[in-house]
Design an enzyme around this catalytic site. Structure first.
Site, PDB file in Angstrom:
ATOM      1  N   ASP A 137       6.444  -9.186 -10.711  1.00 58.22           N
ATOM      2  CA  ASP A 137       7.870  -9.153 -10.377  1.00 58.22           C
ATOM      3  C   ASP A 137       8.382 -10.565 -10.147  1.00 58.22           C
ATOM      4  OD1 ASP A 137       6.083  -8.217  -7.892  1.00 58.22           O
ATOM      5  OD2 ASP A 137       7.656  -9.560  -7.164  1.00 58.22           O
ATOM      6  N   GLU A 149      -5.234  -2.608  -9.388  1.00 53.41           N
ATOM      7  CA  GLU A 149      -5.402  -3.980  -9.892  1.00 53.41           C
ATOM      8  C   GLU A 149      -6.813  -4.193 -10.437  1.00 53.41           C
ATOM      9  OE1 GLU A 149      -2.517  -6.587  -6.926  1.00 53.41           O
ATOM     10  OE2 GLU A 149      -4.469  -5.916  -6.180  1.00 53.41           O
ATOM     11  N   GLU A 189      -2.175 -11.525   0.296  1.00 46.66           N
ATOM     12  CA  GLU A 189      -3.570 -11.691   0.721  1.00 46.66           C
ATOM     13  C   GLU A 189      -4.118 -13.109   0.604  1.00 46.66           C
ATOM     14  OE1 GLU A 189      -2.857  -9.407  -1.808  1.00 46.66           O
ATOM     15  OE2 GLU A 189      -2.747  -7.617  -0.546  1.00 46.66           O
TER      16      GLU A 189
END
Ligand code: SAH
Length: 235
Positions: free
Chosen positions: A198, A13, A175
């Site tokens: 997604d 990421e 997170e």
């Protein structure tokens, strides 16, 4: 702002963002903790990127590692703001699409089911404050706004979906609420920049859909991060 700190779960990421800014690793800065620091001095701002790090040979996704990284980052780097940037699931029924970038306008947990009076239930959900300028940033820079909900799993059980729907959650991650919890303890503002890998209601297998879109979504979040840095550095 003079000191901006990103907290990111996965190397994949952060990589487009690391490459873009040429931030360099400060080796062992947080030792013995697993989190890693990358840093560069920009014209107006120190840019810190803290990764959760690795254990058992894979990136430490999830709340525990995010809490440790956020606490270490705040105590050692004294940032003006923590920005939790990364990927998330979202809902096509809300109009979300793969690759969309969202700014979080609220944050809570969706998998802490604690029975009891209002006080226990309230604590379990969290609902921590987010940076007061979040809505303005989204409007000024043209990003969507959504409520981040956090749990410890990539999949979504029916009880998760029920809590997400009851609380109008829109962005599912692993997170965000943990980062916000720690920020709330230190009164450090927290901003969320999340790109959709997604769709939780697409019928596709989540891990497969996530993996297929991770590189594209990470590029999208990197581009968004750069716009937000320019915006905050001027402010
Ligand atoms: N096994 C995967 C691990 C990824 S876990 C791998 O090897 O790549 C998913 C990460 O992306 C977490 O950090 C989480 O914050 C985010 N994420 C993306 N889509 C998610 C979803 N639908 N639900 C929860 N977290 C999601």
């Amino acid at each position: 702002m003079k000191n901006i700190c990103f907290v990111v779960a996965m190397q994949a990421e952060a990589q487009p963002f690391i490459d873009r800014y040429g931030v360099t690793e400060v080796p062992d800065f947080f030792a013995p903790l697993p989190c890693k620091l990358y840093q560069v001095q920009l014209v107006h701002t120190t840019l810190n990127v803290v990764l959760n790090g690795q254990q058992h040979g894979s990136d430490l996704v999830g709340c525990e590692a995010a809490s440790v990284a956020t606490m270490a980052a705040i105590q050692r780097l004294h940032p003006d703001i923590i920005i939790n940037s990364g990927t998330c699931g979202a809902f096509k029924s809300n109009g979300a699409a793969i690759g969309d970038v969202f700014i979080g306008n609220a944050v809570m947990f969706h998998d802490r089911r604690v029975p009891g009076d209002d006080a226990w239930g309230t604590q379990a959900l969290g609902n921590y404050p987010v940076y007061a300028g979040a809505v303005k940033i989204a409007n000024d820079l043209g990003f969507k706004l959504g409520k981040v909900t956090t749990g410890s799993s990539l999949d979504m059980q029916p009880c998760d979906l029920q809590i997400i729907q009851e609380n109008h959650g829109e962005l599912k991650d692993m997170e965000g609420a943990a980062v916000a919890f720690v920020c709330s303890l230190f009164s450090v503002p927290v901003l969320f920049i999340k790109s959709v890998t997604d769709l939780c209601d697409s019928g596709a297998e989540t891990f497969e859909e996530f993996s297929r879109n991770l590189a594209m979504a990470s590029q999208a979040v990197s581009d968004a991060n750069a716009k937000v840095i320019d915006y905050l550095a001027e402010g």
